[in-house]
Design a protein around this motif. Structure first.
Motif, PDB file in Angstrom:
ATOM      1  N   TRP A 209      52.629  38.694  36.196  1.00  0.00           N
ATOM      2  CA  TRP A 209      52.132  38.081  37.424  1.00  0.00           C
ATOM      3  C   TRP A 209      53.197  38.242  38.497  1.00  0.00           C
ATOM      4  CZ3 TRP A 209      47.796  38.368  35.490  1.00  0.00           C
ATOM      5  CH2 TRP A 209      47.436  37.828  34.265  1.00  0.00           C
ATOM      6  N   ALA A 210      52.871  38.983  39.532  1.00  0.00           N
ATOM      7  CA  ALA A 210      53.796  39.261  40.633  1.00  0.00           C
ATOM      8  C   ALA A 210      53.292  38.584  41.905  1.00  0.00           C
ATOM      9  CB  ALA A 210      53.912  40.767  40.846  1.00  0.00           C
ATOM     10  N   SER A 211      54.154  38.529  42.904  1.00  0.00           N
ATOM     11  CA  SER A 211      53.791  37.874  44.164  1.00  0.00           C
ATOM     12  C   SER A 211      53.324  36.438  43.887  1.00  0.00           C
ATOM     13  CB  SER A 211      52.684  38.667  44.876  1.00  0.00           C
ATOM     14  OG  SER A 211      52.362  38.101  46.133  1.00  0.00           O
ATOM     15  N   THR A 212      54.206  35.671  43.246  1.00  0.00           N
ATOM     16  CA  THR A 212      53.817  34.332  42.800  1.00  0.00           C
ATOM     17  C   THR A 212      54.436  33.208  43.626  1.00  0.00           C
ATOM     18  OG1 THR A 212      55.527  34.459  41.075  1.00  0.00           O
ATOM     19  CG2 THR A 212      53.277  34.999  40.442  1.00  0.00           C
ATOM     20  N   SER A 213      55.031  33.549  44.756  1.00  0.00           N
ATOM     21  CA  SER A 213      55.412  32.491  45.696  1.00  0.00           C
ATOM     22  C   SER A 213      54.190  32.161  46.545  1.00  0.00           C
ATOM     23  CB  SER A 213      56.562  32.944  46.596  1.00  0.00           C
ATOM     24  OG  SER A 213      56.177  34.087  47.349  1.00  0.00           O
ATOM     25  N   THR A 214      53.995  30.895  46.864  1.00  0.00           N
ATOM     26  CA  THR A 214      52.820  30.522  47.649  1.00  0.00           C
ATOM     27  C   THR A 214      53.052  30.863  49.111  1.00  0.00           C
ATOM     28  OG1 THR A 214      53.704  28.277  47.745  1.00  0.00           O
ATOM     29  CG2 THR A 214      51.983  28.698  46.136  1.00  0.00           C
ATOM     30  N   LYS A 215      52.049  31.484  49.727  1.00  0.00           N
ATOM     31  CA  LYS A 215      52.145  31.849  51.138  1.00  0.00           C
ATOM     32  C   LYS A 215      51.589  30.742  52.042  1.00  0.00           C
ATOM     33  CE  LYS A 215      53.561  36.012  49.934  1.00  0.00           C
ATOM     34  NZ  LYS A 215      53.702  35.842  48.485  1.00  0.00           N
ATOM     35  N   ASP A 216      50.692  29.922  51.511  1.00  0.00           N
ATOM     36  CA  ASP A 216      50.107  28.819  52.274  1.00  0.00           C
ATOM     37  C   ASP A 216      50.892  27.544  51.956  1.00  0.00           C
ATOM     38  OD1 ASP A 216      48.534  26.643  53.171  1.00  0.00           O
ATOM     39  OD2 ASP A 216      46.701  27.840  53.019  1.00  0.00           O
ATOM     40  N   PRO A 217      51.555  26.953  52.950  1.00  0.00           N
ATOM     41  CA  PRO A 217      52.387  25.769  52.682  1.00  0.00           C
ATOM     42  C   PRO A 217      51.606  24.553  52.209  1.00  0.00           C
ATOM     43  CG  PRO A 217      52.187  26.169  55.054  1.00  0.00           C
ATOM     44  CD  PRO A 217      51.610  27.364  54.363  1.00  0.00           C
ATOM     45  N   SER A 218      50.278  24.585  52.345  1.00  0.00           N
ATOM     46  CA  SER A 218      49.483  23.452  51.868  1.00  0.00           C
ATOM     47  C   SER A 218      49.259  23.507  50.355  1.00  0.00           C
ATOM     48  CB  SER A 218      48.134  23.404  52.598  1.00  0.00           C
ATOM     49  OG  SER A 218      47.304  24.476  52.193  1.00  0.00           O
ATOM     50  N   TYR A 219      49.590  24.640  49.726  1.00  0.00           N
ATOM     51  CA  TYR A 219      49.432  24.766  48.280  1.00  0.00           C
ATOM     52  C   TYR A 219      50.718  24.331  47.578  1.00  0.00           C
ATOM     53  CZ  TYR A 219      45.400  27.741  49.465  1.00  0.00           C
ATOM     54  OH  TYR A 219      44.227  28.232  49.968  1.00  0.00           O
ATOM     55  N   PRO A 220      50.623  23.790  46.359  1.00  0.00           N
ATOM     56  CA  PRO A 220      51.833  23.451  45.611  1.00  0.00           C
ATOM     57  C   PRO A 220      52.725  24.681  45.449  1.00  0.00           C
ATOM     58  CG  PRO A 220      49.887  22.539  44.541  1.00  0.00           C
ATOM     59  CD  PRO A 220      49.380  23.442  45.621  1.00  0.00           C
ATOM     60  N   ASP A 221      54.036  24.497  45.581  1.00  0.00           N
ATOM     61  CA  ASP A 221      54.934  25.659  45.562  1.00  0.00           C
ATOM     62  C   ASP A 221      55.096  26.278  44.174  1.00  0.00           C
ATOM     63  OD1 ASP A 221      56.398  23.566  44.528  1.00  0.00           O
ATOM     64  OD2 ASP A 221      58.053  23.717  45.957  1.00  0.00           O
ATOM     65  N   THR A 222      54.576  25.610  43.151  1.00  0.00           N
ATOM     66  CA  THR A 222      54.618  26.197  41.802  1.00  0.00           C
ATOM     67  C   THR A 222      53.216  26.573  41.306  1.00  0.00           C
ATOM     68  OG1 THR A 222      54.474  24.003  40.761  1.00  0.00           O
ATOM     69  CG2 THR A 222      56.684  24.876  41.188  1.00  0.00           C
TER      70      THR A 222
ATOM     71  N   ILE B  77      52.670  29.660  39.109  1.00  0.00           N
ATOM     72  CA  ILE B  77      53.293  29.629  37.787  1.00  0.00           C
ATOM     73  C   ILE B  77      52.515  28.664  36.905  1.00  0.00           C
ATOM     74  CG2 ILE B  77      55.376  29.260  36.438  1.00  0.00           C
ATOM     75  CD1 ILE B  77      57.049  29.811  38.859  1.00  0.00           C
ATOM     76  N   ASP B  78      52.328  27.457  37.413  1.00  0.00           N
ATOM     77  CA  ASP B  78      51.657  26.413  36.626  1.00  0.00           C
ATOM     78  C   ASP B  78      50.305  26.852  36.081  1.00  0.00           C
ATOM     79  OD1 ASP B  78      53.771  24.737  37.275  1.00  0.00           O
ATOM     80  OD2 ASP B  78      52.689  23.650  38.835  1.00  0.00           O
ATOM     81  N   GLU B  79      49.544  27.601  36.880  1.00  0.00           N
ATOM     82  CA  GLU B  79      48.172  27.932  36.515  1.00  0.00           C
ATOM     83  C   GLU B  79      48.021  29.240  35.745  1.00  0.00           C
ATOM     84  OE1 GLU B  79      45.561  25.953  36.933  1.00  0.00           O
ATOM     85  OE2 GLU B  79      46.863  24.425  37.802  1.00  0.00           O
ATOM     86  N   LEU B  80      49.141  29.927  35.486  1.00  0.00           N
ATOM     87  CA  LEU B  80      49.050  31.254  34.857  1.00  0.00           C
ATOM     88  C   LEU B  80      49.979  31.382  33.656  1.00  0.00           C
ATOM     89  CD1 LEU B  80      48.864  33.476  38.080  1.00  0.00           C
ATOM     90  CD2 LEU B  80      46.974  32.828  36.563  1.00  0.00           C
ATOM     91  N   ILE B  81      50.094  30.313  32.893  1.00  0.00           N
ATOM     92  CA  ILE B  81      50.980  30.319  31.733  1.00  0.00           C
ATOM     93  C   ILE B  81      50.193  30.666  30.475  1.00  0.00           C
ATOM     94  CG2 ILE B  81      52.521  28.926  30.297  1.00  0.00           C
ATOM     95  CD1 ILE B  81      53.114  27.244  32.814  1.00  0.00           C
ATOM     96  N   GLY B  82      50.679  31.686  29.769  1.00  0.00           N
ATOM     97  CA  GLY B  82      50.013  32.094  28.537  1.00  0.00           C
ATOM     98  C   GLY B  82      50.863  33.064  27.761  1.00  0.00           C
ATOM     99  N   PRO B  83      50.485  33.373  26.533  1.00  0.00           N
ATOM    100  CA  PRO B  83      51.288  34.237  25.669  1.00  0.00           C
ATOM    101  C   PRO B  83      51.264  35.693  26.104  1.00  0.00           C
ATOM    102  CG  PRO B  83      49.174  33.765  24.649  1.00  0.00           C
ATOM    103  CD  PRO B  83      49.244  32.912  25.888  1.00  0.00           C
ATOM    104  N   ALA B  84      52.321  36.416  25.697  1.00  0.00           N
ATOM    105  CA  ALA B  84      52.416  37.867  25.915  1.00  0.00           C
ATOM    106  C   ALA B  84      52.351  38.244  27.387  1.00  0.00           C
ATOM    107  CB  ALA B  84      51.321  38.609  25.130  1.00  0.00           C
TER     108      ALA B  84
END
Length: 364
Positions: free
Chosen positions: A263-276, A279-286
């Motif tokens: 997963w690339a480009s994972t910094s939030t561009k919209d300041p109204s979104y949580p800054d993590t 990462i938080d929503e895309l955690i999984g194996p491999a």
């Protein structure tokens, strides 16, 4: 527990989307590895532009090359290769400990070659030879011209970080190029045909998709900030489908490695979104998540580690369906993003070479 350590225990690796000579020289990169914060490093023309243009870290190396009459592009590659070699060396212990699972440092081919298959293959081989480190990954964009270059580079036994993937259709083509390259290598004459040490990741870009889609949605739309995560979840579903299939199963008998989704480009561009968020929503194996400095610090401070990547797939499908029902073309958005990404990296590379040229002239 440190959320990064929890995330790692779930089978996801954090790679650092940043490289600067001072991090290599002052011990900070080594310290980050020792703390378990990062398990790899990625670079791109924008990162090198930032590192070289906004610091004097490279002047001591750059000035002698300028006085020797080297041109700007030659100077860049020498500077970049030295950084990549040093970073690879710092990661060697992790690379060996993980048996090639992590500890990689990525170096991108010239973005000017994004639509040239032959040139990409040639430069990938040249960079692989010049860096001369087993934990190097050569970054190749997932353009139409990039796909056969990926196949040929994998077949040559070179690790590849496939970059600029936005659509699931293109991602499936990337997985096919990887498997085809492994198959070619097994069948090739005059080599051992070993694929055990060939590694690859497929870099699926996240936040940029929300940025382009959100602009087309009403301010109160429930789809805002949802499409990129939904798209990534469906990409991971495609990864699971392919890697559980007969074709990849045969490759695994020859000790093939997963081409891990990254997963690339994972910094939030919209300041109204949580800054993590990405990462938080895309955690999984491999999988791998490559994060810039601010996002890494934010996740260490208040990130949530939980396996989320396979959660609510029905909701992901529904979000994509609702987007199409709203008259917004995901296919068009992802193609636009690929075109923009290729141009952005080429522009960054041009700016980088202009900066080096200015310093070269001053030094000479």
């Amino acid at each position: 527990m440190n959320p990064i350590k929890e995330l790692t225990s779930f089978g996801q690796s954090i790679w650092y989307d940043n490289i600067q000579r001072k991090l290599l020289e002052n011990g900070e990169l080594a310290a980050m590895i020792e703390r378990g914060d990062i398990r790899g490093v990625t670079s791109n023309p924008s990162i090198f532009q930032n590192a070289i243009a906004k610091s004097n870290d490279y002047d001591a190396a750059l000035i002698p090359m300028a006085k020797a009459g080297e041109d700007a592009e030659s100077i860049f590659w020498e500077l970049a290769i030295k950084d990549i070699q040093d970073a690879c060396d710092i990661f060697t212990a992790l690379y060996e400990e993980s048996e090639g699972g992590d500890g990689y440092v990525s170096l991108e081919v010239s973005p000017y070659l994004a639509n040239e298959t032959k040139g990409t293959v040639t430069q990938a081989a040249e960079l692989w030879e010049r860096v001369n480190r087993p934990n190097l990954m050569i970054k190749i964009p997932a353009t139409k011209a990039g796909l056969p270059a990926i196949r040929q580079t994998i077949a040559a036994g070179i690790n590849v970080n496939v970059t600029l993937i936005f659509s699931i259709e293109r991602y499936r083509e990337v997985m096919d190029a990887y498997m085809s390259g492994l198959e070619d290598r097994i069948l090739a004459e005059n080599n051992e045909g070993s694929i055990e040490r060939v590694h690859s990741v497929a870099s699926f870009f996240i936040s940029r998709l929300d940025s382009i889609i959100d602009k087309q949605l009403p301010a109160n739309s429930p789809l805002r900030g949802k499409i990129a995560i939904a798209n990534a979840k469906l990409a991971f579903e495609a990864f699971q489908e392919i890697t559980s299939g007969v074709r990849f199963g045969k490759l695994q008998l020859a000790r093939a490695n997963y081409q891990r989704p990254l997963w690339a480009s994972t910094s939030t561009k919209d300041p109204s979104y949580p800054d993590t968020l990405y990462i938080d929503e895309l955690i999984g194996p491999a999988t791998v998540n490559t994060v810039p400095p601010k996002t890494l610090e934010a996740f260490k401070d208040h990130g949530t580690a939980s396996v989320t990547l396979t959660r609510d797939l029905d909701g992901a499908y529904q979000a994509i369906a609702d987007l199409e029902a709203a008259g917004i073309s995901l296919d068009q958005a992802t193609q636009d993003l690929e075109d923009q990404g290729v141009k952005a990296f080429a522009d960054a590379f041009t700016g980088l070479l202009e900066t080096i040229e200015e310093r070269r002239r001053d030094a000479a």
